[in-house]
Write a protein that holds these residues in place. Structure first.
Motif, mmCIF file in Angstrom:
data_model
loop_
_atom_site.group_PDB
_atom_site.id
_atom_site.type_symbol
_atom_site.label_atom_id
_atom_site.label_comp_id
_atom_site.label_asym_id
_atom_site.label_seq_id
_atom_site.Cartn_x
_atom_site.Cartn_y
_atom_site.Cartn_z
ATOM 1 N N ILE A 182 -9.594 5.077 26.553
ATOM 2 C CA ILE A 182 -10.372 4.127 25.016
ATOM 3 C C ILE A 182 -10.584 4.570 23.749
ATOM 4 N N ILE A 183 -11.097 5.810 24.502
ATOM 5 C CA ILE A 183 -11.845 6.581 22.906
ATOM 6 C C ILE A 183 -9.853 7.127 22.683
ATOM 7 N N VAL A 184 -9.424 7.742 22.875
ATOM 8 C CA VAL A 184 -7.975 8.783 22.623
ATOM 9 C C VAL A 184 -7.105 7.905 21.662
ATOM 10 N N VAL A 185 -7.231 5.944 22.011
ATOM 11 C CA VAL A 185 -6.873 5.238 21.184
ATOM 12 C C VAL A 185 -7.314 4.843 20.472
ATOM 13 N N LEU A 186 -8.688 5.241 20.421
ATOM 14 C CA LEU A 186 -9.791 4.536 18.942
ATOM 15 C C LEU A 186 -9.169 5.343 18.000
ATOM 16 N N VAL A 187 -9.451 7.187 18.402
ATOM 17 C CA VAL A 187 -9.459 7.892 17.561
ATOM 18 C C VAL A 187 -7.625 7.769 16.419
ATOM 19 N N LEU A 188 -6.730 7.336 17.346
ATOM 20 C CA LEU A 188 -5.685 7.203 16.830
ATOM 21 C C LEU A 188 -5.682 6.482 16.123
ATOM 22 N N LEU A 189 -5.546 4.834 16.489
ATOM 23 C CA LEU A 189 -6.000 4.250 14.634
ATOM 24 C C LEU A 189 -7.193 4.728 13.936
ATOM 25 N N ILE A 190 -8.247 4.809 14.162
ATOM 26 C CA ILE A 190 -8.817 5.958 12.871
ATOM 27 C C ILE A 190 -7.908 6.289 12.592
ATOM 28 N N LEU A 191 -7.758 7.171 12.980
ATOM 29 C CA LEU A 191 -6.505 8.360 11.990
ATOM 30 C C LEU A 191 -5.639 7.781 11.225
ATOM 31 N N LEU A 192 -4.907 6.668 11.980
ATOM 32 C CA LEU A 192 -3.878 6.185 11.275
ATOM 33 C C LEU A 192 -4.277 5.203 10.139
ATOM 34 N N ILE A 193 -5.308 4.589 10.657
ATOM 35 C CA ILE A 193 -6.425 3.739 8.870
ATOM 36 C C ILE A 193 -6.408 4.687 8.446
ATOM 37 N N ILE A 194 -7.308 5.914 8.291
ATOM 38 C CA ILE A 194 -7.296 7.183 7.118
ATOM 39 C C ILE A 194 -5.614 6.928 6.244
ATOM 40 N N TYR A 195 -4.792 7.740 7.133
ATOM 41 C CA TYR A 195 -3.927 7.988 6.723
ATOM 42 C C TYR A 195 -3.223 7.125 5.731
ATOM 43 N N SER A 196 -2.998 5.695 6.429
ATOM 44 C CA SER A 196 -2.706 4.309 5.626
ATOM 45 C C SER A 196 -3.272 4.329 4.201
ATOM 46 N N LYS A 197 -4.774 4.394 4.303
ATOM 47 C CA LYS A 197 -5.527 4.297 3.048
ATOM 48 C C LYS A 197 -4.921 5.602 1.827
ATOM 49 N N LEU A 198 -5.072 6.643 3.005
ATOM 50 C CA LEU A 198 -4.536 8.411 1.808
ATOM 51 C C LEU A 198 -3.279 8.301 1.433
ATOM 52 N N PHE A 199 -2.434 7.548 2.215
ATOM 53 C CA PHE A 199 -1.064 6.830 1.341
ATOM 54 C C PHE A 199 -0.051 5.841 1.283
#
Length: 199
Positions: A182-199
């Motif tokens: 669950i923690i790994v999935v959450l971290v990946l989702l957070i990184l995905l969100i940050i990436y989508s915001k930045l790019f």
């Protein structure tokens, strides 16, 4: 401990019943040998009953205080019963009118009576010792059986506890794995969100 006490009490009850049945014989209608034999066996059984009472006294001392009083009262009642049986046996052993000390008619006494009496006494002791040894062996076997049963129960309990511990450890490991996922999935989702915001 309670099982062994109850086993002794059961043996005592059987001995008591046997003694009472022997003392209930109408000695006036049986031969002198039958009378002596019945009283001889009754005396041996009473001695064995006394040994059972002594064993129960030892068992009671090891009982927890919460139940000791109840078994002490039961033991006291058995002692009273034993004392009554011993009095009844002594009363039956008293020579009747016209009988000698051995229970034979006075006109049947001979010059060799002392020797016969000695042999009869030795035979009584041998019979009594044999009976006591046999019953002691039976009690030992019963005690051994109870000890083995207790050991088996203890082994089964240990096995159950071991299985439960293994199940708990397995559940804990599985829970850790799920939590990590669950923690790994959450971290990946957070990184995905940050990436989508930045790019």
């Amino acid at each position: 401990m309670a099982e062994l006490f109850e086993s002794y009490a059961s043996d005592f009850a059987q001995l008591q019943k046997s003694i009472e049945s022997r003392l209930a014989i109408d000695f006036s209608s049986v031969s002198n040998e039958t009378r002596r034999s019945a009283l001889r066996h009754a005396d041996a059984e009473a001695e064995e009953a006394g040994e059972l009472v002594s064993q129960m006294e030892i068992e009671v001392q090891a009982f927890p205080s919460s139940v000791r009083d109840r078994y002490t009262d039961e033991l006291r009642a058995l002692k009273t019963s034993l004392e009554k049986l011993q009095r009844d046996i002594r009363a039956k052993q008293q020579p009747a009118s016209g009988l000698g000390a051995s229970g034979l008619p006075l006109d049947e006494y001979h010059d060799n009576d002392p020797e016969m009496g000695q042999e009869d006494t030795q035979r009584q002791r041998l019979l009594k010792g044999s009976d006591i040894l046999e019953r002691g062996t039976q009690r030992l076997a019963e005690s051994t059986r109870l000890a083995l049963d207790t050991e088996d129960v203890g082994a089964n309990i240990l096995q159950d506890l071991r299985r439960q511990r293994e199940q708990i450890e397995h559940s804990r490991d599985t829970q850790k794995l799920v939590t990590t996922g669950i923690i790994v999935v959450l971290v990946l989702l957070i990184l995905l969100i940050i990436y989508s915001k930045l790019f």
